[in-house]
Design a protein around this motif. Structure first.
Motif, PDB file in Angstrom:
ATOM      1  N   GLU A   1      -4.081  -0.390  -0.148  1.00 37.42           N
ATOM      2  CA  GLU A   1      -3.653  -0.449   1.259  1.00 37.42           C
ATOM      3  C   GLU A   1      -4.714  -0.729   2.192  1.00 37.42           C
ATOM      4  O   GLU A   1      -4.631  -1.432   3.327  1.00 37.42           O
TER       5      GLU A   1
ATOM      6  N   LYS B   1       2.159  -3.185  -1.017  1.00 36.34           N
ATOM      7  CA  LYS B   1       2.930  -2.323  -0.194  1.00 36.34           C
ATOM      8  C   LYS B   1       2.323  -2.769   1.247  1.00 36.34           C
ATOM      9  O   LYS B   1       3.202  -2.935   2.199  1.00 36.34           O
TER      10      LYS B   1
ATOM     11  N   GLN C   1       3.536  -6.153   3.103  1.00 36.22           N
ATOM     12  CA  GLN C   1       4.815  -6.108   3.790  1.00 36.22           C
ATOM     13  C   GLN C   1       4.439  -6.161   5.443  1.00 36.22           C
ATOM     14  O   GLN C   1       5.332  -6.851   5.768  1.00 36.22           O
TER      15      GLN C   1
END
Length: 500
Positions: A396, A430, A433
């Motif tokens: 991330e 993740k 997005q």
């Protein structure tokens, strides 16, 4: 030195439960490794993570051990024997006494935290040398005593090796030792027998949970450096604590010695004002209890402002003047594997950095974001057989601040490299997005990943190669292979035929 004399080092520190035999024996050497025992050695049996040293007492006796220290009662025949409550903790104190209590003859600076330890120790060394101290260094990159530099096997060495190193520093003429103090070392009592003058706390973020289990246990290990700071006979001690970190106030509350706090955001004793960041370095005004002065450093990034403030605190406490610090800071041109630039005349920037946690990667990317003129291309991986919880978080972090992300292997060790990449990829997916324009690839072969990033780079881009920094090896399975990110990057750039 006699066995009885060495046992005096345990008084008030480690309870002695049983004494047996002639404790007036002369101790010629001390060891916790039965393979190194010789006639007259004192063997200390320590229960380790994988092997219990108590099972090797018979071997130590057969090799001529003159005395044994253990954590439970054992039969040693006529050989002097002492049972202590905690043989691991006793080891450091016994070693310290055997080697002449070297920490009592040095100004001892201990630096702990998840990130920033290495850079802070290098800067501390430069600052202390400015006041004519002869400084030894113990840390992640190497152990340094004068011109002798030994690659480090551990950030903080084992208890006996640590005492030997400190004793060698004293023999060499060192007046100060600056050392990184890892959470593993604190949890395993490797630093017992060391009395510190100054302790620095940099920060605490997720790492090593494969060992500690929880963040609280990780913190409590670090905290031990500060709660133990008041012990011993030295005067004029101090803690230097990053108060911007959420764990900082807890450190301050636990200290029974004077504290200087440092911060960029919170109110603190040491602060940085008028901060200017560039690819050439960092400038700021240091606001300190002993006056304000300008700092112009070659180190890049806001995270290094914190490291510099910590080192400034140490230097001021140890008697350096602002003018000495101002001039000494320019001596630190580079810290191995910490925002280390690879320059081969190419029109883009290539940086190798040790960042191997989410927080460290965030700091590295922030440093790059502030000074970038083009894209950020990030190459990184996560080590095998280590904290798996941080893998998606690092994925991330990379996507949040990069334009191109290349996932690759770090030290896969005994894990499947592709399985590691899949866990990192969970965080990447993740984050995509929110930032769908970011490109990412998975290339398990680290050499190929670095070469791909270099070929991808265009003028003004920044290529960040994170995770291994100064390391010149890669561990695949249980075998170490030579691998240096800096060498691989230089080779890849050279093939592009750029020349200064």
């Amino acid at each position: 030195m006699t066995f009885a004399t060495m046992l005096q080092a345990l008084e008030g520190r480690v309870p002695i439960l049983e004494r047996r035999g002639d404790l007036g024996m002369a101790v010629k050497e001390i060891t916790d490794d039965s393979r190194t025992v010789s006639n007259g050695s004192l063997f200390v049996a320590v229960k380790g993570e994988r092997v219990d040293g108590h099972q090797f007492v018979p071997m130590a006796l057969s090799r001529g051990a003159g005395g044994v220290v253990a954590q439970h009662s054992m039969e040693t025949g006529t050989i002097p024997f002492v049972c202590v409550e905690d043989s691991r903790r006793a080891l450091g104190f016994l070693g310290s006494r055997f080697y002449g209590d070297p920490s009592s003859r040095l100004r001892m600076v201990g630096v702990t935290g998840t990130n920033g330890k290495t850079t802070t120790t290098y800067v501390c060394k430069a600052f202390l040398e400015a006041i004519s101290a002869r400084v030894g260094v113990i840390g992640t990159v190497a152990y340094q005593i004068g011109d002798t530099v030994t690659p480090a096997a551990h950030t903080t060495p084992g208890a006996l090796e640590l005492q030997r190193l400190l004793a060698r520093m004293v023999t060499y003429g060192c007046t100060a030792a600056v050392m990184e103090v890892s959470s593993h070392a604190l949890a395993q009592d490797r630093t017992s027998g060391c009395e510190y003058d100054v302790a620095v706390f940099s920060n605490l973020t997720q790492d090593h949970l494969d060992f500690h289990g929880t963040m609280e246990a990780y913190f409590q290990a670090k905290l031990g450096l500060f709660t133990g700071l008041a012990n011993g006979h030295k005067a004029n001690k101090r803690a230097i604590v990053n108060i911007d970190d959420s764990y900082g106030p807890r450190i301050v509350e636990s200290c029974s010695v004077p504290v200087w706090t440092y911060a960029l955001k919170a109110k603190a004793d040491l602060r940085a004002e008028d901060v200017r960041l560039s690819l050439q370095g960092t400038e700021f005004t240091a606001v300190t209890p002993l006056g304000n002065f300008r700092i112009e450093s070659h180190l890049v990034g806001e995270h290094n402002v914190y490291n510099l403030l910590a080192a400034i605190g140490v230097a001021l406490h140890e008697g350096a003047t602002p003018d000495q610090i101002h001039h000494a800071v320019t001596r630190v041109t580079n810290v191995p594997g910490r925002f280390e630039r690879v320059m081969m005349g190419q029109p883009f920037t290539v940086v190798v950095d040790y960042a191997h946690t989410e927080d460290a990667l965030n700091r590295l990317l922030l440093a790059a974001e502030v000074v970038k003129a083009g894209r950020i291309i990030t190459v990184f991986g996560c080590g095998g057989d280590r904290d798996r919880g941080k893998r998606p978080k690092m994925g991330e972090a990379a996507v949040r601040s990069s334009d191109v992300v290349i996932l690759t292997s770090d030290n896969p060790r005994t894990e499947d490299p592709y399985a590691i990449l899949e866990q990192v990829e969970q965080g990447v997916v993740k984050a995509l997005q929110q930032r769908p324009h970011v490109q990412y690839r998975k290339i398990a072969d680290r050499r190929e990943a670095i070469e791909t990033a270099v070929r991808e780079a265009q003028a003004a881009d920044i290529v960040l190669i994170a995770g291994k920094g100064h390391e010149d090896y890669q561990i695949i399975g249980t075998t170490k292979h030579h691998f240096d990110d800096r060498e691989v990057a230089r080779d890849a750039i050279e093939r592009l035929k750029f020349h200064a």
